[in-house]
Scaffold this active site. Structure first.
Site, PDB file in Angstrom:
ATOM      1  CE  LYS A   1      -3.866  -2.279   2.133  1.00 19.69           C
ATOM      2  NZ  LYS A   1      -4.679  -2.419   3.315  1.00 19.69           N
TER       3      LYS A   1
ATOM      4  CB  ILE B   1       0.938   6.417   2.208  1.00 20.16           C
ATOM      5  CG1 ILE B   1       0.185   7.741   2.271  1.00 20.16           C
ATOM      6  CG2 ILE B   1       2.094   6.408   3.185  1.00 20.16           C
ATOM      7  CD1 ILE B   1      -0.463   8.011   3.622  1.00 20.16           C
ATOM      8  CB  CYS B   2      -1.709   3.254  -1.509  1.00 20.08           C
ATOM      9  SG  CYS B   2      -3.118   2.936  -2.578  1.00 20.08           S
ATOM     10  CG  LEU B   3      -3.333   8.621   0.747  1.00 17.43           C
ATOM     11  CD1 LEU B   3      -3.021  10.089   0.953  1.00 17.43           C
ATOM     12  CD2 LEU B   3      -3.936   8.032   2.007  1.00 17.43           C
TER      13      LEU B   3
END
Length: 189
Positions: free
Chosen positions: A130, A137-139
């Site tokens: 992620k 960071i994966c958002l």
């Protein structure tokens, strides 16, 4: 238009929630509703309007920090460069009574606030799926649709509350249980 009541974030008067995104739990909604909404739609290249936006951002961040401290939920420290375009700080998460602390940063894109910034936690790069290259960071799935629906009202405090905080809450336990992060040694003072 439907007369059916809708979720009331960020305010009861205005429905700005992306209903295709996962629902927010009551604690998160209550926390986010304490963060002031922003009104100035300006980015780093917008001169005096950017200065006005920065003042709103700082007010929003201060309110968020104060609410967190009052709720005994202090979990980050942040500061910016003089122009408000690069922000650095520390964030922490407690899991199994152990505090895990990380440096983070973000740079405000020129198309902000239409385009949200990407939060980087470099120390965790390559340790979770992620996350993108560079420790971003994966958002994408959960936060970005909500952000897009709330431009220009959401700001940096909202990104931390609805982006970084839940990401840490989900990822830190997984990283600890997978032995990808360990407790840091304490200073010998």
């Amino acid at each position: 238009m439907s007369s059916e009541p809708k979720e009331n974030l960020p305010s009861e008067e205005e429905d700005t929630i992306d209903h295709s995104a996962p629902p927010l739990d009551d604690a998160t909604k209550a926390c986010v509703q304490k963060i002031p909404l922003l009104t100035v739609k300006a980015g780093p290249r917008d001169g005096e309007e950017w200065v006005k936006r920065l003042k709103q951002e700082l007010n929003s961040l201060i309110s968020y920090v104060q609410a967190n401290k009052k709720a005994d939920n202090d979990w980050f420290f942040i500061e910016s460069n003089k122009t408000g375009t690069r922000w650095t700080g520390k964030c922490w998460s407690v899991y199994n009574m152990v505090k895990y602390e990380f440096d983070f940063f973000f740079e405000v894109p020129v198309t902000y606030p239409t385009t949200p910034f990407e939060i980087c936690v470099p120390e965790l790069e390559g340790k979770t799926v992620k996350m993108y290259r560079g420790g971003k960071i994966c958002l994408s799935a959960h936060f970005k649709p909500l952000w897009a629906k709330n431009v220009p009202h959401f700001g940096m405090a909202h990104a931390l509350a609805l982006g970084l905080a839940p990401w840490l809450a989900a990822e830190v336990p997984h990283l600890v249980e997978s032995s990808l992060i360990q407790e840091k040694a304490k200073d010998s003072k």
